[in-house]
Design a protein around this motif. Structure first.
Motif, PDB file in Angstrom:
ATOM      1  N   ASN A   2      41.826  79.746  40.649  1.00 25.73           N
ATOM      2  CA  ASN A   2      43.000  80.899  40.719  1.00 25.73           C
ATOM      3  C   ASN A   2      42.288  82.193  39.909  1.00 25.73           C
ATOM      4  O   ASN A   2      41.514  82.069  39.242  1.00 25.73           O
ATOM      5  N   ARG A   3      43.117  83.167  39.874  1.00 25.20           N
ATOM      6  CA  ARG A   3      42.960  84.519  39.113  1.00 25.20           C
ATOM      7  C   ARG A   3      42.642  83.899  37.666  1.00 25.20           C
ATOM      8  O   ARG A   3      41.667  84.654  36.852  1.00 25.20           O
ATOM      9  N   ASP A   4      43.559  83.424  36.927  1.00 30.12           N
ATOM     10  CA  ASP A   4      43.501  82.999  35.564  1.00 30.12           C
ATOM     11  C   ASP A   4      42.099  82.448  35.199  1.00 30.12           C
ATOM     12  O   ASP A   4      41.412  82.454  34.239  1.00 30.12           O
ATOM     13  N   ASP A   5      41.612  81.353  36.236  1.00 30.68           N
ATOM     14  CA  ASP A   5      40.473  80.626  35.903  1.00 30.68           C
ATOM     15  C   ASP A   5      39.139  81.551  35.899  1.00 30.68           C
ATOM     16  O   ASP A   5      38.437  81.744  35.077  1.00 30.68           O
ATOM     17  N   LEU A   6      39.198  82.529  36.794  1.00 30.42           N
ATOM     18  CA  LEU A   6      37.973  83.263  37.054  1.00 30.42           C
ATOM     19  C   LEU A   6      38.149  84.446  35.938  1.00 30.42           C
ATOM     20  O   LEU A   6      36.965  84.790  35.411  1.00 30.42           O
ATOM     21  N   GLN A   7      39.360  84.926  35.455  1.00 25.93           N
ATOM     22  CA  GLN A   7      39.421  85.740  34.251  1.00 25.93           C
ATOM     23  C   GLN A   7      38.918  85.082  33.065  1.00 25.93           C
ATOM     24  O   GLN A   7      38.195  85.706  32.240  1.00 25.93           O
ATOM     25  N   SER A   8      39.132  83.733  32.937  1.00 28.99           N
ATOM     26  CA  SER A   8      38.834  83.099  31.533  1.00 28.99           C
ATOM     27  C   SER A   8      37.179  82.859  31.630  1.00 28.99           C
ATOM     28  O   SER A   8      36.534  83.182  30.786  1.00 28.99           O
ATOM     29  N   ALA A   9      36.752  82.594  32.841  1.00 28.79           N
ATOM     30  CA  ALA A   9      35.150  82.450  33.205  1.00 28.79           C
ATOM     31  C   ALA A   9      34.427  83.951  32.812  1.00 28.79           C
ATOM     32  O   ALA A   9      33.451  84.058  32.104  1.00 28.79           O
ATOM     33  N   LEU A  10      34.985  84.955  33.278  1.00 31.02           N
ATOM     34  CA  LEU A  10      34.462  86.342  33.056  1.00 31.02           C
ATOM     35  C   LEU A  10      34.667  86.609  31.598  1.00 31.02           C
ATOM     36  O   LEU A  10      33.670  87.416  31.025  1.00 31.02           O
ATOM     37  N   ASP A  11      35.550  86.148  31.064  1.00 38.33           N
ATOM     38  CA  ASP A  11      35.942  86.621  29.643  1.00 38.33           C
ATOM     39  C   ASP A  11      34.964  85.837  28.660  1.00 38.33           C
ATOM     40  O   ASP A  11      34.728  86.599  27.444  1.00 38.33           O
ATOM     41  N   ARG A  12      34.096  85.086  29.138  1.00 42.16           N
ATOM     42  CA  ARG A  12      33.159  84.392  28.198  1.00 42.16           C
ATOM     43  C   ARG A  12      31.830  85.185  28.532  1.00 42.16           C
ATOM     44  O   ARG A  12      30.834  84.566  27.807  1.00 42.16           O
ATOM     45  N   ASP A  13      31.644  86.051  29.289  1.00 40.08           N
ATOM     46  CA  ASP A  13      30.424  86.799  29.531  1.00 40.08           C
ATOM     47  C   ASP A  13      30.760  88.179  29.040  1.00 40.08           C
ATOM     48  O   ASP A  13      31.495  89.158  29.036  1.00 40.08           O
ATOM     49  N   ASP A  14      29.605  88.375  28.046  1.00 41.67           N
ATOM     50  CA  ASP A  14      29.869  89.726  27.131  1.00 41.67           C
ATOM     51  C   ASP A  14      29.162  91.040  27.815  1.00 41.67           C
ATOM     52  O   ASP A  14      29.026  91.871  27.304  1.00 41.67           O
ATOM     53  N   SER A  15      28.574  90.626  29.137  1.00 42.74           N
ATOM     54  CA  SER A  15      27.877  91.710  29.867  1.00 42.74           C
ATOM     55  C   SER A  15      28.869  93.193  30.144  1.00 42.74           C
ATOM     56  O   SER A  15      30.159  92.732  30.369  1.00 42.74           O
ATOM     57  N   THR A  16      28.182  94.043  30.421  1.00 46.94           N
ATOM     58  CA  THR A  16      29.043  95.379  30.667  1.00 46.94           C
ATOM     59  C   THR A  16      29.662  95.101  32.014  1.00 46.94           C
ATOM     60  O   THR A  16      31.083  95.561  32.251  1.00 46.94           O
ATOM     61  N   SER A  17      28.947  94.560  32.821  1.00 44.76           N
ATOM     62  CA  SER A  17      29.374  94.377  34.430  1.00 44.76           C
ATOM     63  C   SER A  17      30.488  93.496  34.343  1.00 44.76           C
ATOM     64  O   SER A  17      31.532  93.453  35.089  1.00 44.76           O
ATOM     65  N   ALA A  18      30.440  92.305  33.608  1.00 48.89           N
ATOM     66  CA  ALA A  18      31.497  91.200  33.540  1.00 48.89           C
ATOM     67  C   ALA A  18      32.763  91.826  32.903  1.00 48.89           C
ATOM     68  O   ALA A  18      33.879  91.589  33.530  1.00 48.89           O
ATOM     69  N   ARG A  19      32.599  92.793  31.977  1.00 45.54           N
ATOM     70  CA  ARG A  19      33.797  93.592  31.443  1.00 45.54           C
ATOM     71  C   ARG A  19      34.398  94.251  32.415  1.00 45.54           C
ATOM     72  O   ARG A  19      35.765  94.352  32.668  1.00 45.54           O
ATOM     73  N   ALA A  20      33.804  95.092  33.229  1.00 50.28           N
ATOM     74  CA  ALA A  20      34.176  95.811  34.132  1.00 50.28           C
ATOM     75  C   ALA A  20      35.096  95.081  35.368  1.00 50.28           C
ATOM     76  O   ALA A  20      36.078  95.339  35.708  1.00 50.28           O
ATOM     77  N   ALA A  21      34.282  94.045  35.934  1.00 53.08           N
ATOM     78  CA  ALA A  21      34.918  93.069  36.746  1.00 53.08           C
ATOM     79  C   ALA A  21      36.268  92.265  36.235  1.00 53.08           C
ATOM     80  O   ALA A  21      37.135  92.315  37.079  1.00 53.08           O
ATOM     81  N   LEU A  22      36.174  92.077  35.031  1.00 51.49           N
ATOM     82  CA  LEU A  22      37.335  91.503  34.382  1.00 51.49           C
ATOM     83  C   LEU A  22      38.526  92.497  34.446  1.00 51.49           C
ATOM     84  O   LEU A  22      39.704  92.195  34.768  1.00 51.49           O
ATOM     85  N   ALA A  23      38.074  93.858  33.883  1.00 53.86           N
ATOM     86  CA  ALA A  23      39.170  94.804  33.901  1.00 53.86           C
ATOM     87  C   ALA A  23      39.681  94.988  35.416  1.00 53.86           C
ATOM     88  O   ALA A  23      41.183  95.272  35.469  1.00 53.86           O
ATOM     89  N   GLU A  24      39.022  95.116  36.526  1.00 54.11           N
ATOM     90  CA  GLU A  24      39.525  95.197  37.866  1.00 54.11           C
ATOM     91  C   GLU A  24      40.297  94.112  38.114  1.00 54.11           C
ATOM     92  O   GLU A  24      41.253  94.110  38.892  1.00 54.11           O
ATOM     93  N   LEU A  25      39.820  92.705  37.850  1.00 51.98           N
ATOM     94  CA  LEU A  25      40.624  91.594  37.877  1.00 51.98           C
ATOM     95  C   LEU A  25      42.072  91.724  37.581  1.00 51.98           C
ATOM     96  O   LEU A  25      43.054  91.409  38.054  1.00 51.98           O
ATOM     97  N   ARG A  26      42.129  92.024  36.146  1.00 53.07           N
ATOM     98  CA  ARG A  26      43.296  92.075  35.353  1.00 53.07           C
ATOM     99  C   ARG A  26      44.164  93.106  36.190  1.00 53.07           C
ATOM    100  O   ARG A  26      45.432  93.058  36.154  1.00 53.07           O
ATOM    101  N   ALA A  27      43.579  94.309  36.746  1.00 53.75           N
ATOM    102  CA  ALA A  27      44.441  95.482  37.355  1.00 53.75           C
ATOM    103  C   ALA A  27      44.725  95.072  38.773  1.00 53.75           C
ATOM    104  O   ALA A  27      45.645  95.725  39.375  1.00 53.75           O
ATOM    105  N   GLY A  28      44.681  93.780  39.276  1.00 53.66           N
ATOM    106  CA  GLY A  28      45.136  93.159  40.255  1.00 53.66           C
ATOM    107  C   GLY A  28      44.153  93.229  41.605  1.00 53.66           C
ATOM    108  O   GLY A  28      44.445  93.007  42.695  1.00 53.66           O
ATOM    109  N   SER A  29      42.758  93.473  41.368  1.00 51.36           N
ATOM    110  CA  SER A  29      41.966  93.479  42.517  1.00 51.36           C
ATOM    111  C   SER A  29      41.775  92.260  43.048  1.00 51.36           C
ATOM    112  O   SER A  29      42.033  91.208  42.643  1.00 51.36           O
TER     113      SER A  29
END
Length: 107
Positions: A2-29
């Motif tokens: 689910n969305r929360d699981d993916l957000q949690s996985a991305l939150d453990r990645d400190d790369s710039t791309s992961a941060r941008a993907a996480l922001a998009e996911l949190r915005a409802g993408s």
């Protein structure tokens, strides 16, 4: 996954791309996990390193691609799932551990 699981996985990645993907996911993408099978990180490294090398010929590489290629190489034979996040301005690809708890790389 689910969305929360993916957000949690991305939150453990400190790369710039992961941060941008996480922001998009949190915005409802929208996102999609390709859960039918895993692929070895080595196979993905082979594919993505070739794509990165081709980008040296004048094609602009995806943001974060160099780091993703390095991380896939470092992951060796680990089994990887892929997920896509359809951001407002670009599509992200996240490479996730087999247990789906951590992002190996994101581009």
């Amino acid at each position: 996954m689910n969305r929360d699981d993916l957000q949690s996985a991305l939150d453990r990645d400190d790369s710039t791309s992961a941060r941008a993907a996480l922001a998009e996911l949190r915005a409802g993408s929208d996102f999609e996990l390709f859960q039918t099978q895993t692929v070895s990180a080595h196979e993905l490294w082979d594919i993505w390193s070739h794509r990165y090398q081709v980008s040296d010929t004048g094609v602009t590489p995806r943001p974060g691609m160099a780091e993703a290629v390095d991380r896939l190489h470092a992951a060796g034979s680990a089994r990887i799932y892929q997920a896509t996040i359809a951001g407002s301005h670009r599509r992200f690809i996240a490479f996730l551990t087999e247990d789906l708890t951590r992002s190996i790389a994101c581009t």
